[in-house]
Motif scaffolding. Sequence first.
Motif, PDB file in Angstrom:
ATOM      1  N   VAL A   1       0.841  -1.199   0.000  1.00 13.15           N
ATOM      2  CA  VAL A   1       0.000   0.000   0.000  1.00 13.15           C
ATOM      3  C   VAL A   1       0.874   1.245   0.000  1.00 13.15           C
ATOM      4  O   VAL A   1       1.886   1.317   0.698  1.00 13.15           O
ATOM      5  N   VAL A   2       0.469   2.233  -0.790  1.00 10.83           N
ATOM      6  CA  VAL A   2       1.219   3.481  -0.904  1.00 10.83           C
ATOM      7  C   VAL A   2       1.305   4.189   0.457  1.00 10.83           C
ATOM      8  O   VAL A   2       0.362   4.158   1.245  1.00 10.83           O
ATOM      9  N   THR A   3       2.444   4.774   0.735  1.00 14.65           N
ATOM     10  CA  THR A   3       2.618   5.577   1.947  1.00 14.65           C
ATOM     11  C   THR A   3       3.239   6.913   1.573  1.00 14.65           C
ATOM     12  O   THR A   3       4.048   6.993   0.634  1.00 14.65           O
ATOM     13  N   ASN A   4       2.845   7.953   2.268  1.00 10.34           N
ATOM     14  CA  ASN A   4       3.407   9.293   2.073  1.00 10.34           C
ATOM     15  C   ASN A   4       3.391   9.730   0.614  1.00 10.34           C
ATOM     16  O   ASN A   4       4.342  10.346   0.135  1.00 10.34           O
ATOM     17  N   ALA A   5       2.314   9.438  -0.100  1.00 13.50           N
ATOM     18  CA  ALA A   5       2.235   9.782  -1.522  1.00 13.50           C
ATOM     19  C   ALA A   5       2.283  11.291  -1.737  1.00 13.50           C
ATOM     20  O   ALA A   5       2.898  11.769  -2.681  1.00 13.50           O
ATOM     21  N   VAL A   6       1.633  12.035  -0.875  1.00  6.89           N
ATOM     22  CA  VAL A   6       1.621  13.494  -0.983  1.00  6.89           C
ATOM     23  C   VAL A   6       2.377  14.086   0.195  1.00  6.89           C
ATOM     24  O   VAL A   6       3.300  14.862   0.030  1.00  6.89           O
ATOM     25  N   ASP A   7       1.974  13.715   1.379  1.00  4.65           N
ATOM     26  CA  ASP A   7       2.671  14.102   2.599  1.00  4.65           C
ATOM     27  C   ASP A   7       2.338  13.082   3.678  1.00  4.65           C
ATOM     28  O   ASP A   7       1.541  12.188   3.464  1.00  4.65           O
ATOM     29  N   TYR A   8       2.948  13.216   4.821  1.00  6.62           N
ATOM     30  CA  TYR A   8       2.842  12.166   5.836  1.00  6.62           C
ATOM     31  C   TYR A   8       1.466  11.991   6.439  1.00  6.62           C
ATOM     32  O   TYR A   8       1.174  10.974   7.036  1.00  6.62           O
ATOM     33  N   ASP A   9       0.557  12.942   6.290  1.00  7.42           N
ATOM     34  CA  ASP A   9      -0.748  12.794   6.939  1.00  7.42           C
ATOM     35  C   ASP A   9      -1.874  12.399   5.982  1.00  7.42           C
ATOM     36  O   ASP A   9      -3.027  12.445   6.340  1.00  7.42           O
ATOM     37  N   GLN A  10      -1.553  12.015   4.758  1.00 10.16           N
ATOM     38  CA  GLN A  10      -2.565  11.577   3.810  1.00 10.16           C
ATOM     39  C   GLN A  10      -2.598  10.053   3.766  1.00 10.16           C
ATOM     40  O   GLN A  10      -1.611   9.422   3.408  1.00 10.16           O
TER      41      GLN A  10
END
Length: 114
Positions: free
Chosen positions: A15-24
Amino acid sequence: MLKHPKAIVVTGHSVVTNAVDYDQAGADVVVYQDRMVVTFIDNQNRDIYLVTMDGFDHTPSDAVKIVDRIDGSWVRGNVLRSHQGNAVYGMICDTGRKGGSGYNQFLTFPIEHE
């Protein structure tokens, strides 16, 4: 001492992590009656998948691709009611469209047992 239950693996996908920033969040889960609904963004293709589990029997369904050819960044959802009064999983996601963030989509999926 409180005994922690064993974690249940709901998919073999990364699963993608931190795709935009750490809280998304790259995944979401809701529960309606005895059905658990999980959506997540695959780390490899950035498409969005849905998994369900009924009765908490620890046997998740196969992951079904529900939004493809995107560059998914985050997903959030909740249990909502359709115009007919049926329970649905309503989700909003940033689909990116392979060129930038900000292209948000709203989708619904039935979650009541038939």
